[in-house]
Design an enzyme around this catalytic site. Sequence first.
Site, mmCIF file in Angstrom:
data_model
loop_
_atom_site.group_PDB
_atom_site.id
_atom_site.type_symbol
_atom_site.label_atom_id
_atom_site.label_comp_id
_atom_site.label_asym_id
_atom_site.label_seq_id
_atom_site.Cartn_x
_atom_site.Cartn_y
_atom_site.Cartn_z
ATOM 1 N N GLU A 92 30.912 31.695 45.943
ATOM 2 C CA GLU A 92 32.230 31.409 46.509
ATOM 3 C C GLU A 92 32.942 32.216 47.073
ATOM 4 O O GLU A 92 32.485 33.766 47.088
ATOM 5 C CB GLU A 92 32.988 30.894 45.421
ATOM 6 C CG GLU A 92 32.965 31.900 44.272
ATOM 7 C CD GLU A 92 33.790 31.251 43.037
ATOM 8 O OE1 GLU A 92 33.430 30.267 42.808
ATOM 9 O OE2 GLU A 92 34.785 31.808 42.647
ATOM 10 N N CYS A 105 38.074 37.576 50.137
ATOM 11 C CA CYS A 105 37.532 37.975 48.870
ATOM 12 C C CYS A 105 35.763 37.453 48.943
ATOM 13 O O CYS A 105 35.590 36.504 49.012
ATOM 14 C CB CYS A 105 38.032 37.485 47.613
ATOM 15 S SG CYS A 105 37.362 37.941 46.005
ATOM 16 N N CYS A 112 26.207 37.616 37.592
ATOM 17 C CA CYS A 112 26.392 38.961 37.370
ATOM 18 C C CYS A 112 25.765 39.531 36.087
ATOM 19 O O CYS A 112 25.979 38.836 35.138
ATOM 20 C CB CYS A 112 27.892 39.608 37.591
ATOM 21 S SG CYS A 112 28.222 41.228 37.123
ATOM 22 N N CYS A 116 30.740 40.965 31.597
ATOM 23 C CA CYS A 116 31.898 41.390 30.858
ATOM 24 C C CYS A 116 32.510 39.922 30.050
ATOM 25 O O CYS A 116 32.335 38.862 30.625
ATOM 26 C CB CYS A 116 33.200 41.742 32.029
ATOM 27 S SG CYS A 116 32.876 43.172 32.709
ATOM 28 N N CYS A 119 34.855 37.430 31.799
ATOM 29 C CA CYS A 119 34.782 36.901 33.183
ATOM 30 C C CYS A 119 33.619 35.690 33.183
ATOM 31 O O CYS A 119 32.725 35.560 32.570
ATOM 32 C CB CYS A 119 34.306 38.019 33.908
ATOM 33 S SG CYS A 119 33.716 37.675 35.726
ATOM 34 N N GLY A 164 29.940 39.065 41.341
ATOM 35 C CA GLY A 164 28.847 40.093 41.116
ATOM 36 C C GLY A 164 29.443 41.567 41.166
ATOM 37 O O GLY A 164 30.599 41.827 41.189
ATOM 38 N N GLU A 165 28.643 42.563 40.789
ATOM 39 C CA GLU A 165 28.867 43.787 40.944
ATOM 40 C C GLU A 165 28.332 44.567 42.142
ATOM 41 O O GLU A 165 27.241 44.680 42.251
ATOM 42 C CB GLU A 165 28.159 44.457 39.395
ATOM 43 C CG GLU A 165 28.361 46.206 39.406
ATOM 44 C CD GLU A 165 29.831 46.632 39.728
ATOM 45 O OE1 GLU A 165 30.781 46.182 39.126
ATOM 46 O OE2 GLU A 165 29.967 47.540 40.853
ATOM 47 N N SER A 196 35.641 46.865 44.428
ATOM 48 C CA SER A 196 35.812 46.960 43.006
ATOM 49 C C SER A 196 34.675 47.045 42.268
ATOM 50 O O SER A 196 33.666 46.268 42.495
ATOM 51 C CB SER A 196 36.752 45.640 42.502
ATOM 52 O OG SER A 196 36.663 45.690 41.400
ATOM 53 N N SER A 219 37.673 48.590 37.583
ATOM 54 C CA SER A 219 37.997 47.835 36.764
ATOM 55 C C SER A 219 37.881 48.438 35.400
ATOM 56 O O SER A 219 36.997 48.566 34.895
ATOM 57 C CB SER A 219 37.196 46.761 36.749
ATOM 58 O OG SER A 219 37.254 45.825 37.637
ATOM 59 N N ILE A 220 39.123 48.997 34.899
ATOM 60 C CA ILE A 220 39.242 49.854 33.731
ATOM 61 C C ILE A 220 39.300 49.280 32.613
ATOM 62 O O ILE A 220 38.642 49.028 31.600
ATOM 63 C CB ILE A 220 40.070 50.947 33.708
ATOM 64 C CG1 ILE A 220 40.049 52.026 32.636
ATOM 65 C CG2 ILE A 220 41.549 50.703 34.034
ATOM 66 C CD1 ILE A 220 39.834 53.515 33.092
ATOM 67 N N HIS A 221 40.515 48.251 32.543
ATOM 68 C CA HIS A 221 40.683 47.155 31.729
ATOM 69 C C HIS A 221 40.887 47.694 30.096
ATOM 70 O O HIS A 221 41.418 46.832 29.372
ATOM 71 C CB HIS A 221 39.615 46.159 31.593
ATOM 72 C CG HIS A 221 39.299 45.441 32.876
ATOM 73 N ND1 HIS A 221 40.335 45.069 34.012
ATOM 74 C CD2 HIS A 221 38.130 44.985 33.424
ATOM 75 C CE1 HIS A 221 40.121 44.585 34.846
ATOM 76 N NE2 HIS A 221 38.623 44.516 34.566
ATOM 77 N N ASN A 297 43.183 35.093 33.901
ATOM 78 C CA ASN A 297 42.961 33.601 34.289
ATOM 79 C C ASN A 297 41.984 33.046 33.152
ATOM 80 O O ASN A 297 40.929 33.486 33.089
ATOM 81 C CB ASN A 297 42.430 33.309 35.716
ATOM 82 C CG ASN A 297 43.248 32.980 36.718
ATOM 83 O OD1 ASN A 297 43.986 31.914 36.486
ATOM 84 N ND2 ASN A 297 43.409 33.823 37.722
ATOM 85 N N CYS A 340 37.955 34.440 40.195
ATOM 86 C CA CYS A 340 36.758 34.943 40.166
ATOM 87 C C CYS A 340 35.667 33.975 39.271
ATOM 88 O O CYS A 340 35.928 33.825 38.154
ATOM 89 C CB CYS A 340 36.665 36.472 39.423
ATOM 90 S SG CYS A 340 35.332 37.230 39.616
HETATM 91 N N1 SAH Z 1 32.314 43.294 39.325
HETATM 92 C C1 SAH Z 1 33.410 44.065 40.035
HETATM 93 C C2 SAH Z 1 33.887 43.130 41.285
HETATM 94 C C3 SAH Z 1 34.120 41.645 41.099
HETATM 95 S S1 SAH Z 1 35.346 41.185 39.508
HETATM 96 C C4 SAH Z 1 34.276 44.188 38.907
HETATM 97 O O1 SAH Z 1 34.373 43.871 37.761
HETATM 98 O O2 SAH Z 1 35.384 45.135 39.451
HETATM 99 C C5 SAH Z 1 36.877 41.500 40.450
HETATM 100 C C6 SAH Z 1 37.936 41.752 39.714
HETATM 101 O O3 SAH Z 1 38.383 40.345 39.005
HETATM 102 C C7 SAH Z 1 37.671 42.460 38.364
HETATM 103 O O4 SAH Z 1 38.552 43.483 38.193
HETATM 104 C C8 SAH Z 1 37.536 41.600 37.215
HETATM 105 O O5 SAH Z 1 37.756 42.094 36.043
HETATM 106 C C9 SAH Z 1 38.655 40.515 37.365
HETATM 107 N N2 SAH Z 1 38.301 39.455 36.915
HETATM 108 C C10 SAH Z 1 37.316 38.688 36.420
HETATM 109 N N3 SAH Z 1 37.447 37.624 35.886
HETATM 110 C C11 SAH Z 1 38.830 37.680 35.697
HETATM 111 C C12 SAH Z 1 39.830 36.280 35.264
HETATM 112 N N4 SAH Z 1 39.250 35.450 34.530
HETATM 113 N N5 SAH Z 1 40.873 36.740 35.332
HETATM 114 C C13 SAH Z 1 41.373 37.679 36.233
HETATM 115 N N6 SAH Z 1 40.644 38.662 36.682
HETATM 116 C C14 SAH Z 1 39.250 38.608 36.406
HETATM 117 FE FE1 SF4 Z 2 30.322 41.174 36.791
HETATM 118 FE FE2 SF4 Z 2 32.832 42.075 37.703
HETATM 119 FE FE3 SF4 Z 2 32.548 39.656 36.114
HETATM 120 FE FE4 SF4 Z 2 32.288 42.130 35.111
HETATM 121 S S1 SF4 Z 2 34.150 41.295 35.860
HETATM 122 S S2 SF4 Z 2 30.864 40.221 34.886
HETATM 123 S S3 SF4 Z 2 31.327 43.256 36.595
HETATM 124 S S4 SF4 Z 2 31.870 40.198 38.175
#
Ligand code: SAH
Ligand code: SF4
Length: 359
Positions: A92, A105, A112, A116, A119, A164-165, A196, A219-221, A297, A340
Site C-alpha cells: 500500500e 508514504c 515486516c 513491533c 503494528c 516494512g523496515e 523512518s 521510531s523510539i516509542h 491507531n 500503516c
Molecule cells: N519500519 C519503520 C518504518 C515504517 S513504520 C519504522 O518502524 O520506523 C512508520 C511509523 O508508523 C513508525 O513510527 C511506526 O511505529 C508507526 N506505526 C506503526 N503502526 C502504527 C499504528 N497502528 N498507529 C500509529 N503509528 C503506527
Molecule cells: Fe516493522 Fe515499522 Fe511496523 Fe515495527 S513499526 S513492525 S519496524 S513496519
Amino acid sequence: MHKQSIYGLTYDQLKDWLVESGQKRFRADQVWDWLYRKRVKSFSNMKNVNKDTIDLLEENYVIQTLSETVKQESKDGTIKFLFELQDGNHIETVLMRFDYGLSVCVTTQVGCNIGCSFCASGILRKNRDLTSGEIVEQIMNVQHHLDDQEKDERVSHIVVMGIGEPFDNYDNTLDFLRIVNDQKGLSIGARHITVSTSGLADKIYEFADENLQVNLALSIHAPNNELRTKIMKINRAYPLEKLMPAIDYYLEKTNRRITFEYILLDDVNDHVEEAKQLAELLKDKRHLSYVNLIPYNPVADHPYERSRKQNILNFYETLLENNINCGVRVEQGSDIDAACGQLRSKQIEKAKKKKVNAS
Ligand code: SAH
Ligand code: SF4
C-alpha cells in the site's frame, strides 16, 4: 522470470547498460526524460528515441509491474492505493495533502520482520523485500494519477514510513532515494524526504556516511530498555546503549535534525514519568531533536489503545517544560484505514475469508 521495472535503474545504471548494449550515451538522457519528466507509460511513446533502443528496452524491461486494486479517497484528500505486485503480493501507498505540498508514504517490504507488538505490518511477517523499481513505481503511479487529473500537481515530499523496515532493505531503499532525487528526473529534494527506521544501529552509521541530505526519523516509542523491548523486540538486538551512540554519530556527521517518533499507547508508555525519562535521554542532543508524538491507531487483535487526550497533553507539556522540541501528529485519512498496514491487512483478511468460504 518476470521482467524488472525500468524504474529500478539509477541514471548511472541505465546509462552504463545502454552503452554496454551498444547504444549512445545520450539515449540515457532521452529515456530518463521520457520516464520522469514527460512520464509516458510505454516505451513506444518515447518519440525521439531510436527503434534499436526501444526494442532493447522492451526486450529487457517493463514500465509498469504494479496494478492498482483498490483506491480509497478520504474527505481530507488523502488517497490510499493498494497495489498488486507481479507475484500476487499486495502493498500500500498513501498520498497526503499538506499546506506545504503533496507527500507520499511508500512501502519498502511485503510485511515486516521487526515485529513491533503494536503494528499491523508486524503481524504479517516479511514475505520479501521490494525491489528499487517497485518502490519507485509507487511514486510514479501516484504521480501518473495526479497527471491524469490535469491539475499540474507534483509529488513534492516522500516519507518512507509504509509497510516494512527500510534499513532491512537498505540497498534498494538507497537506490530508490537516488532515483527520485535525481535532478534530471523527478528531482524531489532530499530535504523533502524522510526515512523512518525502527533503529537498526549498524545501518544508521552507514546511512550517516552516505552524505545524503535525506531526513532520518527514529521510531523510539519508549525511553528505557525494559519498556522498549516489551513493545519493540528489535530493542534486544539494538538496545538504547547501542542505538543512542549511532544517533550521536549521525548527528555529528550530518548536523541534520533528527525526528524521534513516539507512539502514545494508553497506560503503557504515556505517563509523565516516561516523558521525563525521554527528555533526559535526549537532553544532550535537544538542539538537533524533534519529538513527534503519534496518537496510536488501534489495530484489530492488538492489546493497545490510543492514549487519552489529557495524557497526550501532559506528555507534550512535560517535554516542552524540559526544552524538548515536539509536536503531536495530526491524523490524515482516518476514515479510510490510512494507518500503516491497515488496508493491506484488511484485504488479506478478506482474501482469507473468501478462501475459507470457498473450501
Ligand atoms: N519500519 C519503520 C518504518 C515504517 S513504520 C519504522 O518502524 O520506523 C512508520 C511509523 O508508523 C513508525 O513510527 C511506526 O511505529 C508507526 N506505526 C506503526 N503502526 C502504527 C499504528 N497502528 N498507529 C500509529 N503509528 C503506527
Ligand atoms: Fe516493522 Fe515499522 Fe511496523 Fe515495527 S513499526 S513492525 S519496524 S513496519
